[in-house]
Motif scaffolding. Structure first.
Motif, PDB file in Angstrom:
ATOM      1  N   PHE A   1      12.120  13.467  16.005  1.00 30.15           N
ATOM      2  CA  PHE A   1      12.822  12.211  15.731  1.00 30.15           C
ATOM      3  C   PHE A   1      13.434  12.179  14.325  1.00 30.15           C
ATOM      4  CE2 PHE A   1       9.959  10.685  19.177  1.00 30.15           C
ATOM      5  CZ  PHE A   1      10.942  10.260  20.052  1.00 30.15           C
ATOM      6  N   ASN A   2      13.334  13.304  13.613  1.00 29.70           N
ATOM      7  CA  ASN A   2      13.900  13.418  12.269  1.00 29.70           C
ATOM      8  C   ASN A   2      13.382  12.324  11.326  1.00 29.70           C
ATOM      9  OD1 ASN A   2      15.477  14.791  10.388  1.00 29.70           O
ATOM     10  ND2 ASN A   2      17.211  13.430  10.699  1.00 29.70           N
ATOM     11  N   LYS A   3      12.054  12.132  11.377  1.00 32.36           N
ATOM     12  CA  LYS A   3      11.398  11.131  10.537  1.00 32.36           C
ATOM     13  C   LYS A   3      10.125  11.714   9.951  1.00 32.36           C
ATOM     14  CE  LYS A   3      12.905   6.883  12.747  1.00 32.36           C
ATOM     15  NZ  LYS A   3      13.647   6.423  11.610  1.00 32.36           N
ATOM     16  N   ASP A   4       9.724  11.164   8.835  1.00 28.87           N
ATOM     17  CA  ASP A   4       8.430  11.498   8.268  1.00 28.87           C
ATOM     18  C   ASP A   4       7.375  10.987   9.250  1.00 28.87           C
ATOM     19  OD1 ASP A   4       5.930  11.174   6.827  1.00 28.87           O
ATOM     20  OD2 ASP A   4       7.077  11.406   4.977  1.00 28.87           O
ATOM     21  N   PRO A   5       6.397  11.804   9.639  1.00 30.83           N
ATOM     22  CA  PRO A   5       5.372  11.355  10.589  1.00 30.83           C
ATOM     23  C   PRO A   5       4.687  10.055  10.167  1.00 30.83           C
ATOM     24  CG  PRO A   5       5.181  13.711  10.260  1.00 30.83           C
ATOM     25  CD  PRO A   5       6.198  13.210   9.263  1.00 30.83           C
ATOM     26  N   ARG A   6       4.636   9.782   8.877  1.00 31.43           N
ATOM     27  CA  ARG A   6       4.008   8.539   8.403  1.00 31.43           C
ATOM     28  C   ARG A   6       4.831   7.314   8.785  1.00 31.43           C
ATOM     29  NH1 ARG A   6       3.360  10.619   2.386  1.00 31.43           N
ATOM     30  NH2 ARG A   6       5.390  11.366   3.029  1.00 31.43           N
ATOM     31  N   GLU A   7       6.103   7.523   9.118  1.00 28.99           N
ATOM     32  CA  GLU A   7       6.931   6.421   9.588  1.00 28.99           C
ATOM     33  C   GLU A   7       6.687   6.133  11.071  1.00 28.99           C
ATOM     34  OE1 GLU A   7      11.161   6.416   8.326  1.00 28.99           O
ATOM     35  OE2 GLU A   7      10.632   8.358   7.440  1.00 28.99           O
ATOM     36  N   ILE A   8       6.081   7.079  11.767  1.00 27.47           N
ATOM     37  CA  ILE A   8       5.863   6.970  13.211  1.00 27.47           C
ATOM     38  C   ILE A   8       4.410   6.629  13.541  1.00 27.47           C
ATOM     39  CG2 ILE A   8       5.989   8.224  15.409  1.00 27.47           C
ATOM     40  CD1 ILE A   8       8.204   9.947  14.106  1.00 27.47           C
ATOM     41  N   PHE A   9       3.482   7.300  12.873  1.00 24.86           N
ATOM     42  CA  PHE A   9       2.057   7.132  13.142  1.00 24.86           C
ATOM     43  C   PHE A   9       1.387   6.397  11.993  1.00 24.86           C
ATOM     44  CE2 PHE A   9       3.417  10.747  15.571  1.00 24.86           C
ATOM     45  CZ  PHE A   9       2.770  10.586  16.780  1.00 24.86           C
ATOM     46  N   PHE A  10       0.519   5.448  12.323  1.00 26.20           N
ATOM     47  CA  PHE A  10      -0.165   4.710  11.275  1.00 26.20           C
ATOM     48  C   PHE A  10      -1.471   4.129  11.793  1.00 26.20           C
ATOM     49  CE2 PHE A  10       1.876   1.286  13.494  1.00 26.20           C
ATOM     50  CZ  PHE A  10       3.165   1.715  13.708  1.00 26.20           C
ATOM     51  N   ILE A  11      -2.346   3.858  10.862  1.00 26.39           N
ATOM     52  CA  ILE A  11      -3.637   3.252  11.158  1.00 26.39           C
ATOM     53  C   ILE A  11      -3.414   1.750  11.288  1.00 26.39           C
ATOM     54  CG2 ILE A  11      -5.968   2.881  10.273  1.00 26.39           C
ATOM     55  CD1 ILE A  11      -5.564   5.575   8.773  1.00 26.39           C
ATOM     56  N   HIS A  12      -4.123   1.109  12.170  1.00 25.35           N
ATOM     57  CA  HIS A  12      -3.949  -0.310  12.468  1.00 25.35           C
ATOM     58  C   HIS A  12      -3.940  -1.182  11.217  1.00 25.35           C
ATOM     59  CE1 HIS A  12      -3.860  -3.856  14.944  1.00 25.35           C
ATOM     60  NE2 HIS A  12      -4.908  -4.336  14.318  1.00 25.35           N
ATOM     61  N   ASP A  13      -4.852  -0.952  10.292  1.00 22.60           N
ATOM     62  CA  ASP A  13      -4.922  -1.755   9.069  1.00 22.60           C
ATOM     63  C   ASP A  13      -3.641  -1.618   8.249  1.00 22.60           C
ATOM     64  OD1 ASP A  13      -7.441  -2.540   9.778  1.00 22.60           O
ATOM     65  OD2 ASP A  13      -8.461  -1.106   8.468  1.00 22.60           O
ATOM     66  N   VAL A  14      -3.105  -0.429   8.191  1.00 19.72           N
ATOM     67  CA  VAL A  14      -1.868  -0.193   7.453  1.00 19.72           C
ATOM     68  C   VAL A  14      -0.726  -0.938   8.128  1.00 19.72           C
ATOM     69  CG1 VAL A  14      -0.193   1.560   6.737  1.00 19.72           C
ATOM     70  CG2 VAL A  14      -2.647   2.038   6.593  1.00 19.72           C
ATOM     71  N   GLU A  15      -0.696  -0.898   9.446  1.00 18.54           N
ATOM     72  CA  GLU A  15       0.344  -1.592  10.207  1.00 18.54           C
ATOM     73  C   GLU A  15       0.328  -3.086   9.903  1.00 18.54           C
ATOM     74  OE1 GLU A  15       1.586  -2.448  14.849  1.00 18.54           O
ATOM     75  OE2 GLU A  15      -0.393  -1.679  14.391  1.00 18.54           O
ATOM     76  N   GLN A  16      -0.839  -3.675   9.916  1.00 21.34           N
ATOM     77  CA  GLN A  16      -0.951  -5.107   9.643  1.00 21.34           C
ATOM     78  C   GLN A  16      -0.500  -5.423   8.223  1.00 21.34           C
ATOM     79  OE1 GLN A  16      -5.015  -6.015  10.676  1.00 21.34           O
ATOM     80  NE2 GLN A  16      -4.416  -6.653  12.726  1.00 21.34           N
ATOM     81  N   SER A  17      -0.859  -4.593   7.265  1.00 27.08           N
ATOM     82  CA  SER A  17      -0.453  -4.804   5.880  1.00 27.08           C
ATOM     83  C   SER A  17       1.058  -4.743   5.737  1.00 27.08           C
ATOM     84  CB  SER A  17      -1.081  -3.758   4.958  1.00 27.08           C
ATOM     85  OG  SER A  17      -2.471  -3.891   4.939  1.00 27.08           O
ATOM     86  N   LEU A  18       1.683  -3.773   6.384  1.00 26.29           N
ATOM     87  CA  LEU A  18       3.130  -3.627   6.322  1.00 26.29           C
ATOM     88  C   LEU A  18       3.830  -4.823   6.955  1.00 26.29           C
ATOM     89  CD1 LEU A  18       3.537   0.154   7.187  1.00 26.29           C
ATOM     90  CD2 LEU A  18       3.884  -0.928   4.964  1.00 26.29           C
ATOM     91  N   GLN A  19       3.301  -5.291   8.070  1.00 24.25           N
ATOM     92  CA  GLN A  19       3.900  -6.446   8.730  1.00 24.25           C
ATOM     93  C   GLN A  19       3.805  -7.680   7.845  1.00 24.25           C
ATOM     94  OE1 GLN A  19       1.844  -6.639  12.464  1.00 24.25           O
ATOM     95  NE2 GLN A  19       3.205  -5.181  13.450  1.00 24.25           N
TER      96      GLN A  19
END
Length: 78
Positions: free
Chosen positions: A53-71
């Motif tokens: 997908f031509n992306k850094d894997p950290r842009e695709i995969f994340f831990i739930h806590d990180v996802e909530q923080s980003l949102q």
């Protein structure tokens, strides 16, 4: 592991079936289903998907806590 693989796969840019993505990555459709549902995967597969997908894997995969923080950060910026 939470991810946006399904979102990317179905995006206008790619518009792929699970079978097509699986073939491109050299895995089974079942593997794609598992990944999209948040199942664990190997570091090698995470890197392959990021490369595909031509992306850094950290842009695709994340831990739930990180996802909530980003949102929360995104919502507070609005």
């Amino acid at each position: 592991m939470n991810n946006i693989v399904k979102y990317l796969r179905l995006s206008e840019k790619y518009d792929l079936t699970q079978e097509e993505l699986a073939a491109a990555l050299g895995v089974s459709r079942h593997t794609i289903i598992s990944i999209e549902k948040g199942g664990s995967t190997t570091a090698e597969m995470v890197i392959k998907i990021g490369h595909f997908f031509n992306k850094d894997p950290r842009e695709i995969f994340f831990i739930h806590d990180v996802e909530q923080s980003l949102q929360k950060e995104q919502l507070s910026a609005i």
